[in-house]
Motif scaffolding. Structure first.
Motif, PDB file in Angstrom:
ATOM      1  N   ALA A  71       0.834  -1.204   0.000  1.00 54.73           N
ATOM      2  CA  ALA A  71       0.000   0.000   0.000  1.00 54.73           C
ATOM      3  C   ALA A  71       0.865   1.249   0.000  1.00 54.73           C
ATOM      4  O   ALA A  71       0.597   2.207  -0.744  1.00 54.73           O
ATOM      5  N   ALA A  72       1.915   1.250   0.815  1.00 56.98           N
ATOM      6  CA  ALA A  72       2.810   2.406   0.883  1.00 56.98           C
ATOM      7  C   ALA A  72       3.496   2.633  -0.458  1.00 56.98           C
ATOM      8  O   ALA A  72       3.648   3.778  -0.903  1.00 56.98           O
ATOM      9  N   GLN A  73       3.892   1.551  -1.117  1.00 52.49           N
ATOM     10  CA  GLN A  73       4.569   1.673  -2.408  1.00 52.49           C
ATOM     11  C   GLN A  73       3.633   2.254  -3.471  1.00 52.49           C
ATOM     12  O   GLN A  73       3.997   3.179  -4.195  1.00 52.49           O
ATOM     13  N   VAL A  74       2.418   1.717  -3.564  1.00 53.24           N
ATOM     14  CA  VAL A  74       1.459   2.196  -4.571  1.00 53.24           C
ATOM     15  C   VAL A  74       1.083   3.653  -4.297  1.00 53.24           C
ATOM     16  O   VAL A  74       1.100   4.495  -5.205  1.00 53.24           O
ATOM     17  N   ALA A  75       0.771   3.961  -3.048  1.00 53.54           N
ATOM     18  CA  ALA A  75       0.359   5.330  -2.708  1.00 53.54           C
ATOM     19  C   ALA A  75       1.529   6.300  -2.844  1.00 53.54           C
ATOM     20  O   ALA A  75       1.341   7.442  -3.291  1.00 53.54           O
TER      21      ALA A  75
END
Length: 160
Positions: A71-75
């Motif tokens: 999630a952190a990577q995509v966001a």
């Protein structure tokens, strides 16, 4: 979204896309995160100008599914290519995901440099998000999360 579906060439699937989006959104809202993740991943391929919004919802589904690092990577990638309130929204998801990942690390007894780095990155993302658009935090949840991060950093001897 209905108007976007009417523009020529905007979304290749038209009404079918809208139906699939509604299904993905419903899965997210009902807590069927794995289904939402699969649906959003498929939709992103044909989202056209709606791609950033779908990527944000995809990241949110990953966050809710406890897939914090993803999630952190995509966001984070979305935030890097966004401005204004869109950037702030992506930073909110990225910062929250990084914080939750750090909390999972702490819960597992991992207190090293990688965990401290996640806490610092989470704090930086949330600080910027609040500076860009504090109206995205009407109840103070992100500001409170920053205070929690500062306490964790202090407890780890990494400052606040």
């Amino acid at each position: 979204m209905a108007l976007a579906g009417c523009e020529p060439g905007t979304i290749s699937e038209g009404a079918d896309f809208q139906r699939k989006y509604s299904s993905a959104r419903k899965a997210l809202e009902q807590g069927n995160y794995d289904s939402a993740i699969r649906s959003y991943a498929a939709l992103i391929q044909t989202a056209g100008p709606l791609e950033p919004r779908l990527r944000l919802e995809y990241a949110h589904a990953l966050l809710r599914a406890s897939r914090y690092d993803e999630a952190a990577q995509v966001a984070g990638a979305l935030a890097a290519g966004s401005k204004g309130s869109d950037r702030a929204a992506a930073l909110a998801v990225s910062g929250t995901a990084q914080h939750e990942s750090a909390l999972a690390d702490l819960g597992a007894g991992r207190t090293g440099a990688a965990t401290v780095a996640k806490l610092r990155a989470a704090d930086a993302a949330l600080k910027e998000m609040l500076a860009i658009d504090d109206s995205l935090d009407p109840l103070g949840a992100m500001a409170s999360r920053r205070a929690d991060i500062a306490r964790d950093l202090k407890r780890l001897g990494a400052g606040g």
